[in-house]
Design an enzyme around this catalytic site. Structure first.
Site, PDB file in Angstrom:
ATOM      1  N   LYS A  70       0.840  -1.207   0.000  1.00  0.00           N
ATOM      2  CA  LYS A  70       0.000   0.000   0.000  1.00  0.00           C
ATOM      3  C   LYS A  70       0.875   1.258   0.000  1.00  0.00           C
ATOM      4  CE  LYS A  70      -1.856   1.738   3.991  1.00  0.00           C
ATOM      5  NZ  LYS A  70      -1.565   3.173   4.108  1.00  0.00           N
ATOM      6  N   ASN A  71       1.839   1.294   0.902  1.00  0.00           N
ATOM      7  CA  ASN A  71       2.611   2.531   1.058  1.00  0.00           C
ATOM      8  C   ASN A  71       3.586   2.767  -0.095  1.00  0.00           C
ATOM      9  OD1 ASN A  71       1.210   2.984   3.360  1.00  0.00           O
ATOM     10  ND2 ASN A  71       2.925   2.640   4.779  1.00  0.00           N
ATOM     11  N   CYS A  73      -5.747  12.965  12.225  1.00  0.00           N
ATOM     12  CA  CYS A  73      -6.382  11.693  11.937  1.00  0.00           C
ATOM     13  C   CYS A  73      -6.367  10.884  13.218  1.00  0.00           C
ATOM     14  CB  CYS A  73      -5.654  10.957  10.827  1.00  0.00           C
ATOM     15  SG  CYS A  73      -4.118  10.251  11.377  1.00  0.00           S
ATOM     16  N   ARG A 104      -0.761  15.074  13.026  1.00  0.00           N
ATOM     17  CA  ARG A 104      -0.187  14.867  11.691  1.00  0.00           C
ATOM     18  C   ARG A 104      -0.035  16.140  10.843  1.00  0.00           C
ATOM     19  NH1 ARG A 104      -1.657   9.038   9.421  1.00  0.00           N
ATOM     20  NH2 ARG A 104       0.329   9.378   8.413  1.00  0.00           N
ATOM     21  N   ASP A 115       3.917   1.016  12.265  1.00  0.00           N
ATOM     22  CA  ASP A 115       2.733   0.338  11.723  1.00  0.00           C
ATOM     23  C   ASP A 115       2.594  -1.092  12.248  1.00  0.00           C
ATOM     24  OD1 ASP A 115       2.070   2.584  10.329  1.00  0.00           O
ATOM     25  OD2 ASP A 115       2.691   1.850   8.366  1.00  0.00           O
ATOM     26  N   ARG A 170      -8.816  -0.171   4.160  1.00  0.00           N
ATOM     27  CA  ARG A 170      -7.919   0.833   3.594  1.00  0.00           C
ATOM     28  C   ARG A 170      -6.590   0.189   3.225  1.00  0.00           C
ATOM     29  NH1 ARG A 170      -6.045   4.436   7.437  1.00  0.00           N
ATOM     30  NH2 ARG A 170      -4.589   4.764   5.742  1.00  0.00           N
TER      31      ARG A 170
HETATM   32  C1  UD1 Z   1       3.951   7.055   6.341  1.00  0.00           C
HETATM   33  C2  UD1 Z   1       3.121   5.805   6.130  1.00  0.00           C
HETATM   34  C3  UD1 Z   1       2.501   5.346   7.441  1.00  0.00           C
HETATM   35  C4  UD1 Z   1       3.589   5.162   8.499  1.00  0.00           C
HETATM   36  C5  UD1 Z   1       4.452   6.432   8.613  1.00  0.00           C
HETATM   37  C6  UD1 Z   1       5.640   6.259   9.547  1.00  0.00           C
HETATM   38  C7  UD1 Z   1       2.339   6.045   3.862  1.00  0.00           C
HETATM   39  C8  UD1 Z   1       1.204   6.252   2.929  1.00  0.00           C
HETATM   40  N1  UD1 Z   1       2.090   6.108   5.164  1.00  0.00           N
HETATM   41  O1  UD1 Z   1       3.069   8.078   6.806  1.00  0.00           O
HETATM   42  O2  UD1 Z   1       1.847   4.091   7.199  1.00  0.00           O
HETATM   43  O3  UD1 Z   1       2.970   4.924   9.739  1.00  0.00           O
HETATM   44  O4  UD1 Z   1       4.971   6.781   7.317  1.00  0.00           O
HETATM   45  O5  UD1 Z   1       6.413   5.187   9.145  1.00  0.00           O
HETATM   46  O6  UD1 Z   1       3.446   5.779   3.431  1.00  0.00           O
HETATM   47  N2  UD1 Z   1       5.472  14.914  10.793  1.00  0.00           N
HETATM   48  C9  UD1 Z   1       5.511  16.243  11.106  1.00  0.00           C
HETATM   49  N3  UD1 Z   1       5.513  17.152  10.070  1.00  0.00           N
HETATM   50  C10 UD1 Z   1       5.463  16.768   8.766  1.00  0.00           C
HETATM   51  C11 UD1 Z   1       5.435  15.386   8.469  1.00  0.00           C
HETATM   52  C12 UD1 Z   1       5.439  14.481   9.505  1.00  0.00           C
HETATM   53  O7  UD1 Z   1       5.548  16.633  12.272  1.00  0.00           O
HETATM   54  O8  UD1 Z   1       5.471  17.644   7.888  1.00  0.00           O
HETATM   55  C13 UD1 Z   1       5.438  13.919  11.895  1.00  0.00           C
HETATM   56  C14 UD1 Z   1       4.102  13.130  11.889  1.00  0.00           C
HETATM   57  O9  UD1 Z   1       3.077  13.835  12.556  1.00  0.00           O
HETATM   58  C15 UD1 Z   1       4.513  11.865  12.584  1.00  0.00           C
HETATM   59  C16 UD1 Z   1       5.950  11.646  12.110  1.00  0.00           C
HETATM   60  O10 UD1 Z   1       6.417  12.921  11.669  1.00  0.00           O
HETATM   61  O11 UD1 Z   1       4.480  12.036  13.956  1.00  0.00           O
HETATM   62  C17 UD1 Z   1       6.110  10.617  11.008  1.00  0.00           C
HETATM   63  O12 UD1 Z   1       5.348  10.999   9.907  1.00  0.00           O
HETATM   64  P1  UD1 Z   1       5.700  10.582   8.416  1.00  0.00           P
HETATM   65  O13 UD1 Z   1       6.965   9.807   8.363  1.00  0.00           O
HETATM   66  O14 UD1 Z   1       5.589  11.791   7.564  1.00  0.00           O
HETATM   67  O15 UD1 Z   1       4.496   9.598   8.085  1.00  0.00           O
HETATM   68  P2  UD1 Z   1       3.561   9.593   6.812  1.00  0.00           P
HETATM   69  O16 UD1 Z   1       4.346   9.854   5.577  1.00  0.00           O
HETATM   70  O17 UD1 Z   1       2.363  10.444   7.065  1.00  0.00           O
END
Ligand code: UD1
Length: 423
Positions: free
Chosen positions: A22-23, A116, A121, A305, A397
């Protein structure tokens, strides 16, 4: 609304080919916009998040067809650079379209993704990085608008190795003049898969899988083919299912190296895990015991995850199993539901402590998020009697035919449709 019913007590046995990731497929679908042309993706899972991405792509003017595991997509006639709120709401990871549409059109407008089930996030790192590439970012009325007459390559250091921000930079930087050097990049295998896809599409991206990624230039190709990586979190789910229920399970279509954190944790809990070239065999006939603390970290650390999934497997493990969640602020929402089975779990801030109980009793639960919901189904497998998980759609999902896969291994799990709950 799906309702999952689980009759606990069956050992799991047999073999299962794991779905595509998925990711990995979600950012790749967004990346298919770059440079137009036709993309054929193989090994795509059938999931609600993939459906939501295809809906967005159609809204943008692409033609998209899905046939079993294959998606054929033509983005040549893309004619729209705005994603309305109703489509954004369907999937948080649609934020990936920010970098992709910006690269393709020079301008993008979409509604800001809110918090979410896992917490606030924010997307500040995505926006800061796009600004560094020369994009003007404006936010008003709940919408984000990014535009740039010409993006410019630069050095970007992420404050945290965010998966989504890394992917957005890779996508946007393909359209930038000159080289972009991204440091403190996320190293997840899905990022390497995105790099492989982008390069097949005509980009020049190196370093994915390490903390430094270099992106320079893009010469669009009319046709791109790619096979999506196996899903390491779906594989972790079926391994944890076998650990929870006991038995002898072989997973195929996996990359064992991507699952090292999970297989180590399960081994230390008393499972026998044998790595094969394209497979993993897990056997568990003796009761489990608590392993060392499971501490979530960016890849190659233990994946957030899989935290709820290993927790589900640990509910009856002798001793105290400790889980430390470092990535998301509210990722223990499955805990009160697991307690309904008789699990003994204490949460203090980012730490959850599970004291193994000798037996669990089936009970009704309610899915709180994708992996938390899957963890509840796994816990039901090792509880006595029947459990149910009512779900507003979280599990679908991310899992392709979840109940069918578990039944293939001998679990007694059924999915049925119920009327939506009254407010
Ligand atoms: C992706 C994965 C999700 C997984 C996560 C962490 C996909 C579609 N989803 O989510 O399944 O759980 O990586 O391995 O690939 N953060 C900030 N600011 C930002 C971006 C992130 O503070 O601009 C924080 C987030 O709130 C969170 C952490 O960083 O606490 C990790 O987020 P991130 O690595 O960005 O996860 P996703 O890409 O949303």
């Amino acid at each position: 609304m799906p309702l999952w019913s689980i009759a606990g007590g069956n050992e799991l046995n047999g073999s299962l080919a794991v779905q595509g990731s998925k990711n990995a497929v979600l950012p790749i679908l967004a990346a298919s916009l770059l440079g137009g042309g036709v993309t054929r993706l193989r090994g795509c899972p059938t999931l609600r998040d993939v459906d939501a991405s295809m809906e967005i792509l159609r809204h943008l003017g692409c033609s998209v067809m899905q046939n079993r595991g294959e998606i054929l997509l033509d983005s040549e006639k893309m004619c729209e650079n705005h994603i309305p709120h109703t489509l954004m709401l369907k999937m948080r990871s649609s934020v990936m379209f920010l970098g992709a549409i910006l690269a393709r059109c020079g301008e993008v407008r979409l509604s800001a993704p809110g918090g979410c089930e896992l917490g606030a996030r924010p997307i500040d790192l995505h926006l800061k990085a796009l600004e560094a590439l020369g994009a003007q970012v404006r936010q008003s009325g709940g919408e984000i608008c990014c535009s740039a007459a010409q993006l410019k390559g630069t050095h970007i250091n992420l404050d945290f190795p965010s998966v989504g921000a890394t992917e957005n930079v890779m996508l946007a930087a393909c359209a930038a003049e000159g080289e972009t050097i991204l440091t403190n990049a996320a190293r997840e295998p899905e990022i390497e898969d995105l790099q492989t896809f982008l390069n097949a599409k005509g980009a020049c991206v190196h370093g994915a899988g390490t903390p430094e990624i270099r992106i320079s230039g893009f010469a669009a190709k009319p046709f791109t083919e790619h096979t999506v990586l196996p899903d390491r979190i779906a594989a972790a789910t079926y391994l944890c299912a076998a650990a929870a229920a006991g038995g002898d399970v072989r997973l195929t279509h996996v990359r064992p190296a991507h699952l090292a954190g999970i297989t180590d944790a399960l081994r230390q809990m008393g499972c026998s895990v044998v790595l094969e070239q394209d497979g993993i065999r897990l056997r568990r006939f003796e009761p489990l015991h608590a392993g060392p603390p499971v501490v979530t970290k960016p890849y190659p650390g233990f994946p957030t995850d899989a935290q709820a999934l290993v927790m589900a497997a640990s509910l009856r493990a002798a001793g105290t199993s400790v889980f430390v969640e470092n990535i998301f602020e509210s990722r223990f929402r499955h805990v009160p539901e697991l307690r309904r089975l008789g699990a003994d779990i204490r949460v203090e801030g980012r730490v959850a402590m599970v004291s193994g109980v000798s037996a669990l009793q089936g009970a009704p639960m309610c899915a709180t998020d994708l992996r938390g919901g899957a963890a509840m189904v796994l816990a039901g497998l090792c509880a006595e009697g029947e459990s149910t998980v009512s779900d507003s759609g979280h599990i679908e999902r991310g899992y392709d035919d979840f109940d069918g896969c578990l039944r293939q291994l001998g679990a007694d799990v059924q999915r049925c449709e119920t009327a939506p709950a009254m407010e």
